[in-house]
Motif scaffolding. Structure first.
Motif, PDB file in Angstrom:
ATOM      1  N   ILE A  28       0.868  -1.201   0.000  1.00 58.83           N
ATOM      2  CA  ILE A  28       0.000   0.000   0.000  1.00 58.83           C
ATOM      3  C   ILE A  28       0.902   1.248   0.000  1.00 58.83           C
ATOM      4  CG2 ILE A  28      -1.807   1.264   1.210  1.00 58.83           C
ATOM      5  CD1 ILE A  28      -2.602  -1.381   2.583  1.00 58.83           C
ATOM      6  N   ASP A  39      -4.663   8.398  -0.800  1.00 59.06           N
ATOM      7  CA  ASP A  39      -5.434   7.160  -0.889  1.00 59.06           C
ATOM      8  C   ASP A  39      -4.708   6.019  -0.172  1.00 59.06           C
ATOM      9  OD1 ASP A  39      -7.460   5.276  -2.075  1.00 59.06           O
ATOM     10  OD2 ASP A  39      -5.660   4.520  -3.069  1.00 59.06           O
ATOM     11  N   ARG A  43      -5.917   3.743   2.995  1.00 59.67           N
ATOM     12  CA  ARG A  43      -6.025   2.283   2.927  1.00 59.67           C
ATOM     13  C   ARG A  43      -5.155   1.617   3.989  1.00 59.67           C
ATOM     14  NH1 ARG A  43      -4.589  -0.413  -1.900  1.00 59.67           N
ATOM     15  NH2 ARG A  43      -3.576   1.411  -2.809  1.00 59.67           N
ATOM     16  N   TRP A  47      -6.458  -0.773   6.949  1.00 60.98           N
ATOM     17  CA  TRP A  47      -5.903  -2.136   7.019  1.00 60.98           C
ATOM     18  C   TRP A  47      -5.395  -2.423   8.430  1.00 60.98           C
ATOM     19  CZ3 TRP A  47      -1.454  -4.772   8.090  1.00 60.98           C
ATOM     20  CH2 TRP A  47      -1.252  -6.031   7.501  1.00 60.98           C
TER      21      TRP A  47
END
Lengths: 466, 466
Positions: A28, A39, A43, A47
């Motif tokens: 990521i 973004d 994420r 997570w």
């Protein structure tokens, strides 16, 4: 089999899963200092929230005016009798830089056998996703075997460490009750060598500053005006070249005010440490200028410095262009030691530049905040417990080391929370953090996670004995 | 009405069409030094080929290993009795640079009334599409009225002027027979002031050179290694800052070898010229460092210089990054005067840098070719005819001027073709050539085209008298 051995065995047995999940996280692109990273930041936070919640640490994403933090706490009534432990890590990563300089894709980590290790490449692989994963995995395993955590646990994961932690001070101030703890383990630091662990007890402060020099004119044709009109690249180069004297000392007026000599006893310790054969992890110091009168290790850990991190001006190519640019920009960072104030250093630098600016030219500065240096006590019981735990796992004593790096929150945790701070990490110079082809290996990841398990054990022993 | 008046009236009457067509040409982004410019180069060459052919100058596109040239020649048997005139212009343009610095789109020119002029903005508006358009429009009108050109005509339009004309020397050598002429008018130069024309008789030489300094290591974390490892930005800044001494003299060993003092008679002429009130077209020289002992005009036209055109290294932003970069690059140009050789200057500079390079660091250079300075005779009959023609149109005598700019082909035309060269142009410092918001105005375009018509007349008179 002792409970300790059971937990360690659980770590070993679950390790493939732990690695697979870590690679998911590294994939990521949570770059905090570029707008495109937003973004990835979101994420990664999400997570981590899910992962922490799944191991019994109910987590939430706490928004800030910048990037969010992930905050998790063990549930159940706090047990006043046992210590409260806070674990800090950061999930944001440095920008990639020039992608052409990477031989491995920065966000597609895969384990590969290399030089006798199981290595994986990626931005954030070492700094700092593997670091935070060591204590999360240790907490998971301990809970799995014991049915409970070794103490009241707080996990705090930041998303702005690589851009100067602008939101953290306010967050700590605002949530001081929820962050209340006896000790904060800051897991974002170097080991001493591949075989020897370390605890960092001396950290530098950090000030970033951008300086843009402008001529009285916009871009001009250099053939026509190069001989006579002000050239901001030439002016900026002259200022940058003059930041150090021939002895490598910083020439900014007042820069060394309040800086004390490194105590002889510390110099003696560091002289011993400097006998380590591969002290710089393969980094070649040829051509570097170390401040006269200091060894390399003393300069890195104990002397304030100015670094030029970037410069941009005029034609960036690819072709040639006969331009006399209207402006040029440099990015600098100052690494401070005890006795120096970030704000004062910033002012001294700005005065230094303004004083050297030719008439008609102008300068703009950009930068804010900054952190002071920190020297931690070497006599805390938590530090002693951590040192014992590390020695058990690695078979060699933990070095109490300094660093040129900065972890501003150490000061904030001490000041606002009144907590002890213990800075431990499993990074190596050869990990190429902040550089192309950043890497880590599963061998260190495993021993890192096992180290925390042993540290938990030592803390429990100490608490029981206390 | 005299035939001369008829031609001038034809220019005036056709002017709206001439402007419309020129704007079409400026709208083509024929950037020669960037790979993305290739399509624009090809479209501009094709557009010019069609235009030239349509006015009776059958044209062809001559490919080179780089960008093509457009070559046109008047048809019919050459008339040995009349002179052969060659007109040179270039249709390629500089890169746009930072588009954010433009307030007008660089390739969407429109005429707008501004400050009492009819102005249009665009990359190449002044340098050099309006320039080549002045002689093409003059040739068109002359042919329209007379039914024939004033002499045997060759038009040569280059597509690589803004990237150092790499293909031109070979082209001239190879096509020397087809380029054979009595005089070459090079139309790519400055006027003296908005009201006064000029002929450039003294041009500087030009050498571009790129220098990349590398440390022994790739990018490193500046917190860890900034105090001790080599920093290429610091090294490069120091080298650049040391290129001039405190008197503004270039410190490169041997740089002034062979350079003769500006003759007193020339200094006297230039001292007179320097009385012009707006000598620098609004450019502010405050903060610039002119070589000690020389006036600004002397430094611009008669003294060799080194300019830094660009610099790049480390973090380019937007965010901060604690990086100690592995390398840093600067782009320089050298403006030469008579007595200096491009190749020797390049070697002297490279030696200068290597000598100052710290141990362990390395340097790469990139650059080739370059041009020598040129001093043209002030006693040519074609120059005299041109001066008379210019004076008729502008009502003031043409100044015989120098320039800091380089037009390498002047030397090549003289050497290979044995042709006289006369350098005339209608550029002004306020046109912002090579800079954002490059501009031109229809008033100068019209008088430029009319100037050529008058020069044709003077050449015919001279030929008839001779």
């Amino acid at each position: 089999m002792s409970r300790m051995d059971e937990v360690l065995r659980d770590i070993d047995g679950n390790f493939d899963t732990a690695v697979r999940k870590l690679l998911e996280l590294i994939a990521i692109p949570s770059i905090s200092s570029e707008p495109e990273g937003r973004d990835g930041i979101e994420r990664a936070a999400s997570w981590l929230k899910d992962e922490l919640s799944s191991i019994g640490l109910p987590a939430e994403i706490v928004p800030t005016s910048g990037h969010p933090l992930v905050l998790a706490r063990s549930s159940g009534a706090p047990n006043g009798a046992r210590p409260k432990l806070l674990f800090y890590g950061h999930y944001d990563v440095q920008p990639v830089g020039d992608p052409g300089q990477w031989t491995h894709a920065p966000f597609e980590p895969r384990v590969r056998e290399e030089e006798g290790l199981h290595r994986f490449y990626g931005r954030g692989a070492s700094d700092s996703k593997s670091q935070l994963w060591t204590f999360i995995e240790a907490l998971r395993a301990w809970k799995h075997i014991h049915g409970a955590f070794p103490a009241d646990i707080i996990v705090l994961l930041e998303g702005e460490e690589e851009c100067g932690s602008p939101s953290l001070p306010k967050f700590i101030e605002k949530h001081r009750d929820r962050l209340d703890c006896d000790v904060a383990f800051i897991c974002d630091a170097e080991m001493w060598s591949p075989a020897q662990p370390a605890i960092t007890t001396q950290l530098k402060g950090l000030v970033h500053e951008r300086v843009k020099v402008s001529a009285p004119n916009p871009d001009l044709h250099s053939g026509h005006y190069g001989a006579v009109a002000a050239n901001p690249i030439r002016i900026l180069s002259t200022i940058l070249a003059g930041l150090h004297d021939e002895e490598g000392r910083v020439t900014i007026d007042g820069f060394y005010d309040g800086v004390e000599e490194i105590p002889n006893v510390v110099r003696e310790q560091w002289r011993e440490l400097a006998k380590e054969p591969d002290l710089y992890g393969g980094v070649d110091l040829t051509g570097g200028i170390t401040e006269a009168g200091y060894s390399a290790l003393e300069a890195m850990w104990g002397r304030p410095t100015v670094d030029i991190n970037g410069i941009t001006g005029g034609n960036q190519g690819p072709g040639e262009r006969s331009v006399l640019p209207g402006s040029a920009t440099a990015r600098l960072s100052f690494r401070l030691v005890a006795g120096q104030s970030p704000e004062k250093i910033r002012q001294q630098f700005q005065r230094h530049v303004r004083f050297r600016l030719p008439p008609g030219c102008s300068v703009e500065f950009e930068g804010s905040g900054g952190s002071s240096a920190v020297v931690l006590s070497q006599h805390s019981p938590f530090l002693a417990a951590a040192a014992r735990g590390l020695q058990e796992e690695w078979g060699r004593p933990a070095i109490l080391r300094g660093t040129g790096g900065a972890i501003p929150l150490v000061q904030q945790f001490s000041d606002v929370l009144g907590a002890e701070c213990v800075v431990i990490g499993f990074i190596l110079p050869s990990d190429a953090i902040h550089a192309p082809d950043e890497r880590y290996d599963t061998e260190r990841l495993l021993k890192g996670a096992r180290s925390w398990v042993r540290i938990f054990g030592e803390i429990q022993n100490h608490a029981a004995a206390g």
